[in-house]
Write a protein that holds these residues in place. Structure first.
Motif, PDB file in Angstrom:
ATOM      1  N   TRP A  57      -4.433   2.908 -12.753  1.00 56.52           N
ATOM      2  CA  TRP A  57      -5.027   2.180 -11.631  1.00 56.52           C
ATOM      3  C   TRP A  57      -4.784   0.688 -11.811  1.00 56.52           C
ATOM      4  CZ3 TRP A  57      -7.245   3.276  -7.061  1.00 56.52           C
ATOM      5  CH2 TRP A  57      -8.001   2.291  -6.452  1.00 56.52           C
ATOM      6  N   ARG A  58      -4.273   0.022 -10.788  1.00 56.85           N
ATOM      7  CA  ARG A  58      -4.001  -1.407 -10.876  1.00 56.85           C
ATOM      8  C   ARG A  58      -4.945  -2.202  -9.975  1.00 56.85           C
ATOM      9  NH1 ARG A  58      -1.355  -0.673 -15.001  1.00 56.85           N
ATOM     10  NH2 ARG A  58       0.886  -0.494 -15.067  1.00 56.85           N
ATOM     11  N   HIS A  59      -4.804  -2.017  -8.669  1.00 59.87           N
ATOM     12  CA  HIS A  59      -5.568  -2.853  -7.757  1.00 59.87           C
ATOM     13  C   HIS A  59      -6.081  -2.074  -6.551  1.00 59.87           C
ATOM     14  CE1 HIS A  59      -1.768  -2.640  -5.717  1.00 59.87           C
ATOM     15  NE2 HIS A  59      -1.190  -3.278  -6.716  1.00 59.87           N
ATOM     16  N   GLY A  60      -5.536  -0.937  -6.250  1.00 59.15           N
ATOM     17  CA  GLY A  60      -6.016  -0.121  -5.149  1.00 59.15           C
ATOM     18  C   GLY A  60      -5.445  -0.483  -3.795  1.00 59.15           C
ATOM     19  N   MET A  61      -4.474  -1.393  -3.736  1.00 59.34           N
ATOM     20  CA  MET A  61      -3.930  -1.802  -2.447  1.00 59.34           C
ATOM     21  C   MET A  61      -3.057  -0.710  -1.816  1.00 59.34           C
ATOM     22  SD  MET A  61      -5.262  -4.650  -1.806  1.00 59.34           S
ATOM     23  CE  MET A  61      -4.322  -5.260  -0.444  1.00 59.34           C
ATOM     24  N   ARG A  62      -2.719   0.319  -2.553  1.00 56.49           N
ATOM     25  CA  ARG A  62      -1.957   1.427  -1.990  1.00 56.49           C
ATOM     26  C   ARG A  62      -2.803   2.695  -1.903  1.00 56.49           C
ATOM     27  NH1 ARG A  62       1.606  -1.275  -5.354  1.00 56.49           N
ATOM     28  NH2 ARG A  62       3.299  -2.260  -4.227  1.00 56.49           N
ATOM     29  N   SER A  63      -4.110   2.551  -2.032  1.00 61.11           N
ATOM     30  CA  SER A  63      -4.991   3.707  -1.933  1.00 61.11           C
ATOM     31  C   SER A  63      -5.096   4.141  -0.474  1.00 61.11           C
ATOM     32  CB  SER A  63      -6.378   3.377  -2.486  1.00 61.11           C
ATOM     33  OG  SER A  63      -7.010   2.415  -1.679  1.00 61.11           O
ATOM     34  N   GLN A  64      -5.553   5.358  -0.248  1.00 61.00           N
ATOM     35  CA  GLN A  64      -5.668   5.886   1.112  1.00 61.00           C
ATOM     36  C   GLN A  64      -6.622   5.047   1.941  1.00 61.00           C
ATOM     37  OE1 GLN A  64      -6.725   9.991   0.709  1.00 61.00           O
ATOM     38  NE2 GLN A  64      -4.643  10.608   0.183  1.00 61.00           N
ATOM     39  N   LYS A  65      -7.673   4.548   1.326  1.00 52.96           N
ATOM     40  CA  LYS A  65      -8.642   3.727   2.054  1.00 52.96           C
ATOM     41  C   LYS A  65      -7.975   2.454   2.577  1.00 52.96           C
ATOM     42  CE  LYS A  65     -12.863   1.098   1.430  1.00 52.96           C
ATOM     43  NZ  LYS A  65     -13.793   0.556   0.483  1.00 52.96           N
TER      44      LYS A  65
END
Length: 91
Positions: A57-65
């Protein structure tokens, strides 16, 4: 020797792994893990949790949300630009 004395009797009577070899095409035939259709070598119970608990996990900028939020924002910007063009053409 009775069948219940043998510790391998449970493994021998367990359902078999459904994974197939890419090289030979033959089934694995290892005992499947309880609750899974594959053995421990082919992914039963494996893998990391999704999201922030994943080690990569890095930053979550490519997460589904975030992806859905960006899509919604882009749609709003497109609508605003379309309204702006309508206003300019009516002037």
């Amino acid at each position: 020797m009775k069948d219940d004395d043998n510790p391998m009797s449970a493994a021998n009577t367990a359902p078999r792994c459904t994974a197939r070899s890419k090289r030979t095409g033959k089934p694995c035939q290892g005992p499947a893990v309880a609750g899974w259709t594959v053995c421990r070598f082919h992914g039963a119970g494996g893998g990391h949790p999704a999201g922030k608990d994943h080690p990569s996990w890095r930053h979550g900028m490519r997460s589904q949300k975030w992806i859905s939020e960006r899509k919604m924002l882009n749609d709003m910007v497109r609508e605003a630009r379309a309204m702006e063009q309508l206003i300019e053409t009516t002037d």
